[in-house]
Enzyme design. Sequence first.
Site, PDB file in Angstrom:
ATOM      1  N   LYS A 222       1.908   2.486  -5.365  1.00 56.00           N
ATOM      2  CA  LYS A 222       2.710   2.194  -6.560  1.00 56.00           C
ATOM      3  C   LYS A 222       2.107   2.807  -7.823  1.00 56.00           C
ATOM      4  O   LYS A 222       2.825   3.129  -8.757  1.00 56.00           O
ATOM      5  CB  LYS A 222       2.851   0.672  -6.745  1.00 56.00           C
ATOM      6  CG  LYS A 222       3.669   0.020  -5.661  1.00 56.00           C
ATOM      7  CD  LYS A 222       3.780  -1.468  -5.847  1.00 56.00           C
ATOM      8  CE  LYS A 222       2.586  -2.212  -5.315  1.00 56.00           C
ATOM      9  NZ  LYS A 222       2.620  -2.576  -3.920  1.00 56.00           N
TER      10      LYS A 222
ATOM     11  N   ASP B 234       0.812  -1.212   0.000  1.00 56.69           N
ATOM     12  CA  ASP B 234       0.000   0.000   0.000  1.00 56.69           C
ATOM     13  C   ASP B 234       0.851   1.269   0.000  1.00 56.69           C
ATOM     14  O   ASP B 234       0.449   2.281   0.565  1.00 56.69           O
ATOM     15  CB  ASP B 234      -0.975   0.004   1.195  1.00 56.69           C
ATOM     16  CG  ASP B 234      -1.756  -1.288   1.268  1.00 56.69           C
ATOM     17  OD1 ASP B 234      -2.394  -1.635   0.271  1.00 56.69           O
ATOM     18  OD2 ASP B 234      -1.693  -1.959   2.315  1.00 56.69           O
ATOM     19  N   GLU B 235       2.005   1.213  -0.637  1.00 62.87           N
ATOM     20  CA  GLU B 235       2.879   2.388  -0.679  1.00 62.87           C
ATOM     21  C   GLU B 235       2.397   3.404  -1.715  1.00 62.87           C
ATOM     22  O   GLU B 235       2.857   4.552  -1.720  1.00 62.87           O
ATOM     23  CB  GLU B 235       4.328   1.980  -1.022  1.00 62.87           C
ATOM     24  CG  GLU B 235       5.029   1.159   0.043  1.00 62.87           C
ATOM     25  CD  GLU B 235       4.824  -0.338  -0.156  1.00 62.87           C
ATOM     26  OE1 GLU B 235       4.014  -0.712  -1.039  1.00 62.87           O
ATOM     27  OE2 GLU B 235       5.455  -1.123   0.566  1.00 62.87           O
TER      28      GLU B 235
ATOM     29  N   GLN C 241       1.643  -6.390  -3.705  1.00 65.05           N
ATOM     30  CA  GLN C 241       2.148  -6.470  -2.328  1.00 65.05           C
ATOM     31  C   GLN C 241       3.494  -5.747  -2.228  1.00 65.05           C
ATOM     32  O   GLN C 241       3.656  -4.725  -2.859  1.00 65.05           O
ATOM     33  CB  GLN C 241       2.247  -7.918  -1.821  1.00 65.05           C
ATOM     34  CG  GLN C 241       0.891  -8.582  -1.638  1.00 65.05           C
ATOM     35  CD  GLN C 241       0.272  -8.973  -2.962  1.00 65.05           C
ATOM     36  OE1 GLN C 241       0.882  -9.645  -3.779  1.00 65.05           O
ATOM     37  NE2 GLN C 241      -0.954  -8.561  -3.201  1.00 65.05           N
TER      38      GLN C 241
ATOM     39  N   GLY D 148      -4.431  -4.026  -3.978  1.00 65.16           N
ATOM     40  CA  GLY D 148      -5.415  -2.960  -4.104  1.00 65.16           C
ATOM     41  C   GLY D 148      -4.695  -1.691  -4.447  1.00 65.16           C
ATOM     42  O   GLY D 148      -3.899  -1.204  -3.650  1.00 65.16           O
ATOM     43  N   HIS D 149      -4.894  -1.184  -5.664  1.00 65.94           N
ATOM     44  CA  HIS D 149      -4.370   0.156  -5.886  1.00 65.94           C
ATOM     45  C   HIS D 149      -5.530   1.088  -6.153  1.00 65.94           C
ATOM     46  O   HIS D 149      -6.468   0.753  -6.851  1.00 65.94           O
ATOM     47  CB  HIS D 149      -3.356   0.293  -7.031  1.00 65.94           C
ATOM     48  CG  HIS D 149      -3.110  -0.910  -7.844  1.00 65.94           C
ATOM     49  ND1 HIS D 149      -1.984  -1.672  -7.696  1.00 65.94           N
ATOM     50  CD2 HIS D 149      -3.849  -1.472  -8.816  1.00 65.94           C
ATOM     51  CE1 HIS D 149      -2.043  -2.661  -8.546  1.00 65.94           C
ATOM     52  NE2 HIS D 149      -3.155  -2.574  -9.239  1.00 65.94           N
TER      53      HIS D 149
ATOM     54  N   THR E 120      -7.641  -1.169   0.754  1.00 61.60           N
ATOM     55  CA  THR E 120      -8.445  -1.031  -0.474  1.00 61.60           C
ATOM     56  C   THR E 120      -9.225  -2.324  -0.723  1.00 61.60           C
ATOM     57  O   THR E 120     -10.332  -2.297  -1.234  1.00 61.60           O
ATOM     58  CB  THR E 120      -7.529  -0.793  -1.695  1.00 61.60           C
ATOM     59  OG1 THR E 120      -6.531   0.147  -1.325  1.00 61.60           O
ATOM     60  CG2 THR E 120      -8.287  -0.267  -2.878  1.00 61.60           C
TER      61      THR E 120
ATOM     62  N   THR F 242       2.723 -12.788   2.088  1.00 62.40           N
ATOM     63  CA  THR F 242       1.833 -13.351   1.090  1.00 62.40           C
ATOM     64  C   THR F 242       2.541 -14.569   0.478  1.00 62.40           C
ATOM     65  O   THR F 242       3.655 -14.907   0.877  1.00 62.40           O
ATOM     66  CB  THR F 242       1.426 -12.284   0.046  1.00 62.40           C
ATOM     67  OG1 THR F 242       0.349 -12.815  -0.747  1.00 62.40           O
ATOM     68  CG2 THR F 242       2.586 -11.887  -0.859  1.00 62.40           C
TER      69      THR F 242
ATOM     70  N   ARG G 188      -9.938  -3.041   6.021  1.00 65.89           N
ATOM     71  CA  ARG G 188      -9.397  -3.088   7.388  1.00 65.89           C
ATOM     72  C   ARG G 188      -8.550  -1.852   7.676  1.00 65.89           C
ATOM     73  O   ARG G 188      -7.814  -1.402   6.793  1.00 65.89           O
ATOM     74  CB  ARG G 188      -8.474  -4.311   7.539  1.00 65.89           C
ATOM     75  CG  ARG G 188      -9.185  -5.623   7.597  1.00 65.89           C
ATOM     76  CD  ARG G 188      -8.202  -6.770   7.761  1.00 65.89           C
ATOM     77  NE  ARG G 188      -7.446  -7.029   6.542  1.00 65.89           N
ATOM     78  CZ  ARG G 188      -6.525  -7.978   6.432  1.00 65.89           C
ATOM     79  NH1 ARG G 188      -6.215  -8.720   7.467  1.00 65.89           N
ATOM     80  NH2 ARG G 188      -5.898  -8.179   5.293  1.00 65.89           N
TER      81      ARG G 188
HETATM   82  P1  IMP Z   1      -2.776 -12.947   1.405  1.00 65.60           P
HETATM   83  O1  IMP Z   1      -1.969 -12.300   0.350  1.00 65.60           O
HETATM   84  O2  IMP Z   1      -4.256 -12.710   1.270  1.00 65.60           O
HETATM   85  O3  IMP Z   1      -2.438 -14.405   1.602  1.00 65.60           O
HETATM   86  O4  IMP Z   1      -2.377 -12.246   2.809  1.00 65.60           O
HETATM   87  C1  IMP Z   1      -1.089 -12.416   3.392  1.00 65.60           C
HETATM   88  C2  IMP Z   1      -0.628 -11.123   4.058  1.00 65.60           C
HETATM   89  O5  IMP Z   1      -0.333 -10.146   3.033  1.00 65.60           O
HETATM   90  C3  IMP Z   1      -1.664 -10.464   4.972  1.00 65.60           C
HETATM   91  O6  IMP Z   1      -0.999  -9.847   6.045  1.00 65.60           O
HETATM   92  C4  IMP Z   1      -2.308  -9.415   4.067  1.00 65.60           C
HETATM   93  O7  IMP Z   1      -2.877  -8.371   4.807  1.00 65.60           O
HETATM   94  C5  IMP Z   1      -1.086  -8.962   3.281  1.00 65.60           C
HETATM   95  N1  IMP Z   1      -1.426  -8.387   1.973  1.00 65.60           N
HETATM   96  C6  IMP Z   1      -1.805  -9.053   0.872  1.00 65.60           C
HETATM   97  N2  IMP Z   1      -1.990  -8.193  -0.146  1.00 65.60           N
HETATM   98  C7  IMP Z   1      -1.701  -6.974   0.306  1.00 65.60           C
HETATM   99  C8  IMP Z   1      -1.654  -5.657  -0.306  1.00 65.60           C
HETATM  100  O8  IMP Z   1      -1.907  -5.458  -1.491  1.00 65.60           O
HETATM  101  N3  IMP Z   1      -1.320  -4.645   0.533  1.00 65.60           N
HETATM  102  C9  IMP Z   1      -0.983  -4.824   1.823  1.00 65.60           C
HETATM  103  N4  IMP Z   1      -0.993  -6.024   2.422  1.00 65.60           N
HETATM  104  C10 IMP Z   1      -1.342  -7.081   1.665  1.00 65.60           C
END
Ligand code: IMP
Length: 428
Positions: A16, A13-14, A223, A40-41, A298, A238, A302
């Site tokens: 990008k 979520d920087e 991510q 999520g962008h 996004t 992830t 949360r």
């Molecule tokens: P997953 O990718 O749904 O398996 O989640 C694994 C971890 O990566 C969790 O802590 C998520 O909140 C985090 N995560 C996954 N996608 C994003 C993203 O796009 N931004 C921030 N955190 C993410």
Amino acid sequence: MPAIVIVGAQWGDEGKGKATDLLGSRIDYVVKFNGGNNAGHTVVIGDEKYALHLLPSGILTDGVVPVIANGVVIDIEVLFHELAALTARGVDVSKLVVSANAHVITQYHRTLDKVTERFLGKRQIGTTGRGIGPSYADKINRVGIRIQDLFDENILRQKVEGALHQKNQLLVKLYNRRAISVDEIVADLLSYTERLRPLVADTGLLLNQALDAGKTVLFEGGQATMLDVDHGTYPFVTSSSSTAGGASTGSGIGPGRIERVIGIVKAYTTRVGSGPFPTELLDESGEYLRAKGFEFGTTTGRPRRTGWYDAPVARYSARVNGVTDFVMTKLDVLSGLEKIPVCVAYEVDGVRVEEVPVSQSDFHHAVPIYEEFPGWQEDISAARSFDDLPRNAQDYVLAIEAISGCRISAIGVGPERDAIVVRHDLLN
Ligand code: IMP
């Protein structure tokens, strides 16, 4: 200019999309090489705000070919939902190309994501619940379903049967859920086959040919570095390779093609989900950053965990990605603060440590060592050159640059696409 990679240098979520926008018309292809609809962008164009989860943000730029490469896991329902939503708003999505080798996320992956998290109890990862981890697990276990399988019903059925054989035992006997029927999954996947057919290609070949022809290809990482399955804060990560190396395996281009790696850092830090986060603020400063930076996921909505800038994390990211330029986002969120603390090192068991510790438990109890910088009160959102920034804001950027392992070439000063200060050309 050949291949360029953009990666998040913190925990995601920087922002990008801002760097993608900056490169805008100089890019011919934008490639998503990892992750799925967990990303999520948010891209703001004029008065319009677009939240994308699966599609690369380049889909919003005219003339660019957006590519979903082999390293991505695709929830096909989400894919068509996002395409329909963009089409309804007048965006041309007809150039999208999808890899025949990308893996699919099905209903059983989503179900398993949720039930396994519940079973982990206090040790849960805090996943997005979108089925990402289970789909990648199937890929590594060699029981995944790929996009190309949807074009052969026999093969698809055999593969779904193979995948469900063990999963149904788990779902019924361990997790106390109903079994998932092969017919249901096959019918659901086949319902997309004809709509998918015109989008699907050998994207590895396509991208290599594009590079051979002198096109500029931008690889947009989902991510971020600290969520990478190898280099992140495992197991709180992830399930894909979200560092620059992932652009090569996730797309089928040789690593030597990559000439620029752009790392995106927020002027502070955020994280969604569980796991270590040394500079996390659990007080009103954290609340302040969350409210002012609008730090809510996004994808899941949360509230994000918030904290001060962590220079050892930036240095680590510069190292594991081979970052050539940082783009710093959301500097405007820090306007109005009296003092801005920056983590310059950690204390682990009474010892000063300059780098991110390799040991998970050391990182869990690393205590940040802060240096404080004077803040600024001015609104900086109209700044378009470095000289437009107040002196203290300039000094903050320069101080961070000196300890982050790479130059800071652009600075985001507001949510709009053009709210950015450019110091160095990202491509030179
Ligand atoms: P997953 O990718 O749904 O398996 O989640 C694994 C971890 O990566 C969790 O802590 C998520 O909140 C985090 N995560 C996954 N996608 C994003 C993203 O796009 N931004 C921030 N955190 C993410």
